[in-house]
Design a protein around this motif. Structure first.
Motif, mmCIF file in Angstrom:
data_model
loop_
_atom_site.group_PDB
_atom_site.id
_atom_site.type_symbol
_atom_site.label_atom_id
_atom_site.label_comp_id
_atom_site.label_asym_id
_atom_site.label_seq_id
_atom_site.Cartn_x
_atom_site.Cartn_y
_atom_site.Cartn_z
ATOM 1 N N ARG A 1 -9.779 12.516 -13.729
ATOM 2 C CA ARG A 1 -8.396 12.507 -13.233
ATOM 3 C C ARG A 1 -8.099 11.166 -12.567
ATOM 4 O O ARG A 1 -8.244 11.021 -11.364
ATOM 5 C CB ARG A 1 -8.175 13.653 -12.255
ATOM 6 N N LEU B 1 -7.758 0.594 -5.451
ATOM 7 C CA LEU B 1 -7.027 0.291 -4.219
ATOM 8 C C LEU B 1 -6.545 1.571 -3.536
ATOM 9 O O LEU B 1 -6.527 1.667 -2.304
ATOM 10 C CB LEU B 1 -5.839 -0.630 -4.516
ATOM 11 N N VAL B 2 -6.156 2.554 -4.336
ATOM 12 C CA VAL B 2 -5.757 3.833 -3.733
ATOM 13 C C VAL B 2 -6.949 4.468 -3.026
ATOM 14 O O VAL B 2 -6.818 5.042 -1.947
ATOM 15 C CB VAL B 2 -5.171 4.786 -4.796
ATOM 16 N N GLU C 1 -7.345 3.198 0.371
ATOM 17 C CA GLU C 1 -6.208 3.505 1.223
ATOM 18 C C GLU C 1 -6.554 4.020 2.623
ATOM 19 O O GLU C 1 -6.078 3.468 3.622
ATOM 20 C CB GLU C 1 -5.310 4.504 0.472
ATOM 21 N N PRO C 2 -7.407 5.061 2.731
ATOM 22 C CA PRO C 2 -7.630 5.614 4.074
ATOM 23 C C PRO C 2 -8.239 4.611 5.048
ATOM 24 O O PRO C 2 -8.154 4.809 6.256
ATOM 25 C CB PRO C 2 -8.577 6.782 3.834
ATOM 26 N N ASP D 1 -0.799 12.304 -9.382
ATOM 27 C CA ASP D 1 -1.680 13.461 -9.208
ATOM 28 C C ASP D 1 -1.866 13.724 -7.718
ATOM 29 O O ASP D 1 -2.667 13.066 -7.053
ATOM 30 C CB ASP D 1 -3.034 13.206 -9.890
ATOM 31 N N ARG E 1 0.827 -1.207 0.000
ATOM 32 C CA ARG E 1 0.000 0.000 0.000
ATOM 33 C C ARG E 1 0.861 1.256 0.000
ATOM 34 O O ARG E 1 0.494 2.280 -0.571
ATOM 35 C CB ARG E 1 -0.945 0.006 1.209
ATOM 36 N N SER F 1 -12.008 13.682 3.307
ATOM 37 C CA SER F 1 -12.287 12.443 2.607
ATOM 38 C C SER F 1 -12.511 11.305 3.605
ATOM 39 O O SER F 1 -13.404 10.477 3.438
ATOM 40 C CB SER F 1 -11.114 12.123 1.678
ATOM 41 N N ARG F 2 -11.718 11.297 4.665
ATOM 42 C CA ARG F 2 -11.835 10.229 5.642
ATOM 43 C C ARG F 2 -13.153 10.254 6.414
ATOM 44 O O ARG F 2 -13.627 9.221 6.862
ATOM 45 C CB ARG F 2 -10.681 10.302 6.650
ATOM 46 N N SER G 1 -16.506 12.149 -0.821
ATOM 47 C CA SER G 1 -15.631 11.723 -1.900
ATOM 48 C C SER G 1 -16.083 12.402 -3.177
ATOM 49 O O SER G 1 -17.202 12.911 -3.232
ATOM 50 C CB SER G 1 -15.697 10.204 -2.029
ATOM 51 N N ARG G 2 -15.237 12.403 -4.181
ATOM 52 C CA ARG G 2 -15.612 13.173 -5.362
ATOM 53 C C ARG G 2 -15.048 12.596 -6.655
ATOM 54 O O ARG G 2 -14.143 11.764 -6.652
ATOM 55 C CB ARG G 2 -15.118 14.613 -5.235
ATOM 56 N N ARG H 1 1.791 2.048 -3.499
ATOM 57 C CA ARG H 1 0.627 2.553 -4.240
ATOM 58 C C ARG H 1 0.369 4.018 -3.928
ATOM 59 O O ARG H 1 0.079 4.810 -4.825
ATOM 60 C CB ARG H 1 -0.610 1.729 -3.889
ATOM 61 N N ALA I 1 -7.422 14.084 -2.238
ATOM 62 C CA ALA I 1 -8.878 14.002 -2.183
ATOM 63 C C ALA I 1 -9.354 12.576 -1.940
ATOM 64 O O ALA I 1 -10.473 12.352 -1.501
ATOM 65 C CB ALA I 1 -9.480 14.548 -3.476
ATOM 66 N N MET I 2 -8.505 11.600 -2.239
ATOM 67 C CA MET I 2 -8.871 10.205 -1.964
ATOM 68 C C MET I 2 -8.516 9.819 -0.532
ATOM 69 O O MET I 2 -8.547 8.644 -0.170
ATOM 70 C CB MET I 2 -8.163 9.255 -2.935
ATOM 71 N N GLY I 3 -8.103 10.783 0.256
ATOM 72 C CA GLY I 3 -7.875 10.513 1.666
ATOM 73 C C GLY I 3 -6.440 10.197 2.015
ATOM 74 O O GLY I 3 -6.161 9.756 3.126
ATOM 75 N N ILE I 4 -5.536 10.386 1.076
ATOM 76 C CA ILE I 4 -4.131 10.106 1.387
ATOM 77 C C ILE I 4 -3.521 11.312 2.099
ATOM 78 O O ILE I 4 -3.639 12.446 1.627
ATOM 79 C CB ILE I 4 -3.347 9.794 0.097
ATOM 80 N N VAL J 1 -5.507 14.760 -6.461
ATOM 81 C CA VAL J 1 -6.478 13.680 -6.412
ATOM 82 C C VAL J 1 -6.129 12.715 -5.278
ATOM 83 O O VAL J 1 -6.999 12.278 -4.526
ATOM 84 C CB VAL J 1 -6.534 12.934 -7.759
ATOM 85 N N TYR K 1 -14.080 14.129 -10.857
ATOM 86 C CA TYR K 1 -13.654 15.382 -11.482
ATOM 87 C C TYR K 1 -14.301 15.583 -12.840
ATOM 88 O O TYR K 1 -14.622 14.631 -13.541
ATOM 89 C CB TYR K 1 -12.130 15.412 -11.613
ATOM 90 N N ARG L 1 -13.475 4.396 -7.683
ATOM 91 C CA ARG L 1 -12.399 4.843 -6.804
ATOM 92 C C ARG L 1 -12.971 5.707 -5.682
ATOM 93 O O ARG L 1 -12.578 5.584 -4.513
ATOM 94 C CB ARG L 1 -11.367 5.626 -7.613
ATOM 95 N N ALA L 2 -13.920 6.579 -6.053
ATOM 96 C CA ALA L 2 -14.516 7.450 -5.044
ATOM 97 C C ALA L 2 -15.318 6.631 -4.034
ATOM 98 O O ALA L 2 -15.360 6.953 -2.849
ATOM 99 C CB ALA L 2 -15.394 8.495 -5.713
#
Lengths: 353, 553, 265
Positions: C89, C101-102, C105-106, B425, B414, C77-78, C82-83, B417, B431-434, B428, C85, C165-166
């Protein structure tokens, strides 16, 4: 407010702490220096004059960074080598033979003109060659690629010119007419320093005219505004970009001559440090902003010449002049961290930098 | 059609001019003369001559590939033109140097170079030979395009193999003499070059080998990749492990020393590969962490006046790594919000600041200024002090294996990744929580830790360290090797280190041109093969998808 | 209906340009809401303010009982926003499943050490994440495409992948920025159904920006109309269709009065 405080993230806090610490150190050093007052006002004036002369050179080189960044949004890491190539060639191939033949002493003005012209010509040639071969094919590549190419080009040119003219320092011939100094206020100014400032001012005026009044200059400006629109309006973008590199290299070639006059020597590695410092100047003034580059250069020159005595000495640092370059690098780092848009730059859209 | 051929002619003339520019440049900056001292084939063919005749041949080869459809006769004539122009430009250089006092300015235009260029004959005769050979090689290069693919590849591979053996002749000679005795070695080599007959044998043998391998590859159908269970995977590694273990015995002291240098750079390369290759953070001040690791080790273990603790190597090692990793976090924190090129410049600034500080009187009481720190003891295991390169080799091997292992595991998890997502990006990914702060700092810390480990081993290896060992060129060297190998690719980093550190060490006499070649290599790689020689899957995909995109548009 | 997102008087300016001007908006839980308005009305800026990509100059955003206007993007996001674009993107150099998988992640818990040592925890988590990612791909209709490079997928598939993904972060609120942009009528209809599914099957509240009025009017419970960064109308599809200010904003003042005249006649 409470909520805001709660969410104040660690990084911001860290950065504020860093800011405060640096201001404190500089202020403390300045305070101590001023208390012990080791310098007369004449000393300070000398520092300032030297700073202005030095800064003028930075300003001329910085123009190249700023122009290219404005048009391509790329840091032309090899720009310091454009600066070096011109004067290194002009010194080796022209200045030294001219001085040896005695022509330089008979016609100093003519000689300097010829040397300056050759320096600019070679700088421009190297710049155009680099742009054409190394940068143009990567114009739409991810941003790091042209930067890496530029680093490669920089090393290539350094060692290429080392191969051509040798690794030793070549002394720039002394020009009799420029020896000595002239009185100014309560001190004296070296004639070379006067020349540097006068030439820089003239060059900046000419540059301003070129950029605002000529067709080529306007093409450069419109390409830096928006390449696509410029292309739609019938501007040859490739040519405008070449012009941009040529303009920046002209200034660098001229700066090379001034450098040689002030320091009296040239060598293959001379482009690196002035290059980084000029880049600092360009960032300081707001990269992409031409007047900004001039102001940034001047400011950096002043900081460098006044700074060590003003606050490093007060901090009790032994041999504080060794750290002169640290001031420039620290300024570079600080500006990029805290104010990447520079002092004269417009505020970039959030998160762009 | 007319138009096409005329532009074809212009292209041929241009290529000839470019070839001439390259050969004239290589002569003027002194490369040809210096390389002229090294023979590939004893008494026959030098590396300098390769520099003179390879450029027209290569350019003719690539042009011929594009205009093959025009027929063999036209292509031959055009290739001849390329060779002729290149040779003529060299002849012009000789003439100009005889007529004008060029040498006062261009210091490398020596009589010896002129002798090389004219084959020690008069200008007219020499020029004829020069142009003749140049035309011949260019035509040879172009005609290669008309040889069927299988033969062509075998031929090219054989040429490269033979040149490679010739290039490494002095080393191979020494090794063979060591194992099989003087007489066997002298059958194949003079002390510094390949003998002619063995060269022909090597050429023929490798050509045949490559031919049959190519043919076999063509005939066999691509096998579906079979999944290996962990035990099978392990078994496959055994020969490699044995090879790595006995390597110092095969190589001897001198070559092991070089291997050790490669290993140190490999360690740093693996670290920078995480920072630049995976996380996409271009760090030009990476040498700083190497310096921090080295200085920490020196201060902790030195028995000289600057040593503070006289610790043992092994006790100090984890501290060095931790200190470097911490430095990575500290220097990383201010630049967290910075992107791409600005980050590169700031890190370069950090590196320079640290170097200047190390040199300054300010820190002299602690780290010795320009005089550095001396008397750093070698590591010892069970009472045996590891003094020889062969012994230190195992320490470095251990470090490099550990770094490669950790890199690989992180990449395939992970963490990897998230790094790659961030590189692709940043917005993004966030925004995905990373958590960008954590992710970036982790990359900085691990990268710096590897580099610190390299520094910690470097210190006792040299037994004394000076600020001059930690300049920007080191950072550039590491960057070059991971780019040449392939950003993000661990095997690529290994190959990059071997080629970009090992080869220059073997060819020390050409050190003058090391950085020129590096610069050139960076440019050429970015222009032609940005994914590196052994690309990681990810980067290759990225670049190729870009191509497809462009093709669609 | 309970409110999941409540923005109060938020304002965002860039230099002299006011992008969002004192906007207040309430999104009911489990609804499909739409934000519409002419180009440059501040819709995407509004999204960026909610997700923390921009810090608002003033105003508050209350999400699920928490004030989030000063939170970082990843924190927001956590906690469940979620969104997607407007211009897709994706992480282009990676495969479809890696993209998802990304997104997961959270929610992962193994540490760096687990990754290096390949502990049992690591293997278990990796296995379950891959399974979950496959499930999500199947849900959005990309079954079997997991190992494709995301950049090689068709346009519609890329949109779906972005949604997958979102969804991976198990959001409570999903922001869709022009989900049907660039799609043909068939694809649009399919996407519309899909959005309804998201709400009905997964119980996710949807907030979307959309230009296609048929989509907006067809699925939205609530529509907010923005112009020059301010809210000029709000209500159900019927109310909005007949709102004079909306017509003015879209077609210009003259056209609106013309329409009114036409109606009067």
């Amino acid at each position: 407010m409470k909520d805001r405080l709660k969410n104040l993230d660690l990084i911001t806090a860290f950065l504020w702490l860093l800011r405060a610490a640096i201001i404190l150190v500089v202020a403390w050093g300045t305070f101590k220096t001023l208390l012990s007052n080791p310098y007369t006002s004449r000393n300070w004036l000398d520092f300032i004059i030297f700073g202005i002369a030095q800064g003028s050179m930075y300003a001329l080189i910085a123009i190249g960074y700023t122009l290219v960044y404005g048009v391509l949004k790329m840091i032309n890491f090899a720009h310091g080598e454009f600066f070096m190539s011109g004067i290194f060639t002009a010194t080796s191939a022209l200045a030294i033979p001219l001085a040896a033949s005695g022509f330089m002493d008979q016609h100093p003005l003519l000689s300097l003109l010829a040397i300056g012209l050759l320096s600019m010509l070679i700088s421009v040639g190297i710049a155009l060659l680099t742009e054409r071969i190394a940068y143009r094919p990567l114009r739409h590549a991810p941003r790091l690629m042209p930067l890496i190419t530029a680093i490669g080009a920089s090393f290539f040119w350094q060692y290429y010119f080392r191969g051509l003219f040798g690794s030793q320092v070549r002394p720039f011939p002394t020009v009799a007419a420029l020896q000595g100094s002239i009185p100014f206020l309560n001190t004296t100014v070296l004639k070379t320093h006067v020349l540097v400032v006068v030439v820089t001012v003239l060059a900046l005026v000419a540059l301003n005219f070129f950029i605002t009044k000529t067709r080529a200059g306007m093409a450069i400006r419109s390409v830096s505004e928006n390449k696509d629109v410029a292309a739609l309006m019938g501007i040859n973008v490739d040519r405008a970009i070449s012009m941009t590199f040529a303009t920046g290299a002209t200034m660098a070639g001229l700066a090379g001559l001034l450098y040689a006059l002030v320091y009296g020597q040239v060598h293959f590695f001379m482009g690196f440090i002035p290059g980084i410092k000029a880049f600092t100047a360009a960032v300081l003034g707001g990269i992409g902003n031409i007047p900004g580059a001039a102001v940034g250069g001047l400011l950096l020159g002043l900081f460098e010449s006044v700074g060590p005595s003003l606050f490093l000495q007060g901090l009790g640092i032994p041999a504080f002049n060794q750290l002169k370059d640290v001031i420039a690098f620290t300024m570079l780092v600080l500006v990029l961290i805290f104010r990447p848009q520079g002092i004269m730059g417009e505020r970039l859209a959030e998160k762009k930098a | 059609m007319d138009n096409l051929t005329s532009s074809g002619w212009r292209q041929a003339l241009l290529q000839g001019f470019v070839a001439g520019l390259i050969t004239v440049s290589a002569s003027t900056i002194g490369m040809v003369e210096l390389f002229g001292t090294r023979y590939f084939l004893a008494g026959l063919f030098t590396m300098g001559q390769l520099l003179l005749f390879a450029p027209p041949a290569v350019l003719a080869f690539s042009l011929a590939g594009k205009i093959k459809s025009q027929g063999i006769s036209i292509v031959t004539v055009k290739a001849a033109a390329i060779g002729a122009i290149s040779g003529a430009m060299l002849a012009l250089l000789v003439w100009a140097n005889q007529t004008f006092p060029l040498r006062t300015v261009l210091i490398n235009l020596s009589p010896k170079l002129m002798g090389l260029l004219t084959f020690d004959r008069s200008l007219a005769e020499g020029a004829l030979i020069l142009i003749g050979v140049s035309v011949a090689t260019a035509v040879f290069g172009a005609l290669l395009q008309f040889v069927p693919r299988l033969y062509r590849q075998a031929l090219l591979s054989a040429i490269i193999t033979t040149l490679g053996v010739g290039l490494l002749a002095p080393l191979l000679f020494e090794r063979i003499r060591n194992f099989f005795g003087q007489s066997v070695a002298q059958l194949v080599f003079t002390s510094s070059a390949l003998q002619v007959v063995p060269a022909i044998i090597i050429f023929a043998a490798s050509a045949a080998l490559f031919y049959f391998r190519g043919k076999a590859a063509l005939n066999s159908k691509p096998k579906a990749e079979q999944k290996l269970n962990p035990r099978q995977k392990m078994l496959r590694q055994i020969p490699l492990a044995i090879f790595l273990l006995i390597l110092p015995m095969l190589l001897g002291s001198y070559l092991t020393e070089i291997t050790n240098n490669v290993g140190i750079f490999l360690l740093m390369g693996l670290g920078l590969n995480i920072v630049v290759g995976l996380a996409g953070l271009l760090d030009l001040g990476y040498v700083a962490f190497f310096a921090i690791g080295a200085y920490t080790m020196a201060v902790l273990t030195s028995t000289g006046p600057l040593g503070v603790a006289q610790m043992s190597f092994w006790a100090a090692l984890p501290i060095c790594v931790a200190v470097s990793a911490l430095a990575g976090v500290l220097l990383g924190t201010p630049v967290l919000r910075m992107r791409g090129d600005y980050l590169a410049i700031v890190t370069l600034g950090f590196g320079e600041i640290i170097r200047i500080l190390a040199l300054s009187d300010l820190l002299k009481p602690f780290i010795g200024g320009a005089q550095g720190i001396l008397q750093i003891p070698k590591p010892s295991i069970a009472g045996i002090t590891l003094i020889s390169p062969e012994q230190l080799y195992y320490v470095i091997l251990g470090g490099a294996l550990l770094a490669a292992f950790i890199s690989n595991r992180l990449r395939e998890s992970r963490v990897g990744r998230t790094w790659i997502a961030m590189r692709e990006d940043e917005d993004v990914a966030e925004a995905m929580g990373i958590n960008l702060v954590r992710t970036k700092l982790l990359a900085f810390a691990i990268g710096a830790g590897f580099s610190g480990l390299a520094g910690a081993i470097f210190s006792p290896k040299l037994t004394s360290i000076f600020p001059h060992s930690f300049n920007l060129l080191i950072s550039i060297n590491i960057l070059s090797l991971i780019i040449v190998g392939g950003l993000g690719s661990i095997p690529g980093t290994i190959v990059g280190a071997l080629v970009l550190v090992g080869l220059p060490e073997l060819l020390r006499e050409f050190a003058e041109f090391r950085w020129l070649m590096y610069g050139l290599l960076l440019v050429v790689m970015m222009l032609n093969r940005p994914e590196g020689f052994i690309p990681s899957d990810v980067i290759r995909r990225e670049l190729h998808s870009g191509d497809e995109h462009r093709a669609e548009v | 209906m309970p409110i999941i997102l409540k923005a109060t008087d938020i304002k965002k300016t860039f230099g002299g340009l006011v992008a969002v001007n004192g906007l207040s908006i309430e999104i009911p839980r489990n609804s499909i809401s739409a934000v519409i308005g002419p180009n440059g009305a501040g819709k995407t800026t509004f999204f960026n303010c909610i997700t923390g990509f921009y810090k608002v100059d003033s105003g508050e955003v209350l999400f699920d009982g928490e004030y989030i206007q000063n939170r970082r993007t990843d924190q927001i996001s956590r906690i469940g926003i979620s969104r997607t674009y407007q211009n897709i993107r994706l992480f282009n150099s990676t495969t479809a499943i890696e993209n998802v998988l990304v997104g997961l992640e959270p929610r992962l818990e193994t540490s760096v050490l687990d990754s290096v040592l390949r502990t049992r925890r690591f293997h278990e988590e990796e296995k379950s994440s891959v399974e979950e990612a496959r499930g999500l791909l199947e849900f959005v209709g990309l079954k079997g495409l997991g190992d494709q490079l995301s950049s090689n997928l068709s346009y519609g598939a890329q949109r779906r992948l972005e949604i997958a993904r979102a969804l991976a972060s198990k959001p409570k609120l999903l922001l869709l920025d022009e989900p049907t942009a660039g799609m043909n009528p068939n694809e649009t209809a399919e996407m519309t159904r899909f959005i309804l599914d998201l709400r009905d099957k997964l119980g996710i509240t949807i907030l979307l920006i959309e230009h296609d009025m048929r989509v907006v009017m067809g699925i939205s419970d609530q529509i907010t109309v923005l112009d020059y960064g301010s809210k000029i109308a709000e209500g159900g599809p019927k109310d909005i269709q007949n709102d004079v200010r909306v017509i003015e904003a879209y077609l210009g003042r003259g056209a609106a009065s013309g329409l009114k005249d036409a109606k009067a006649n």
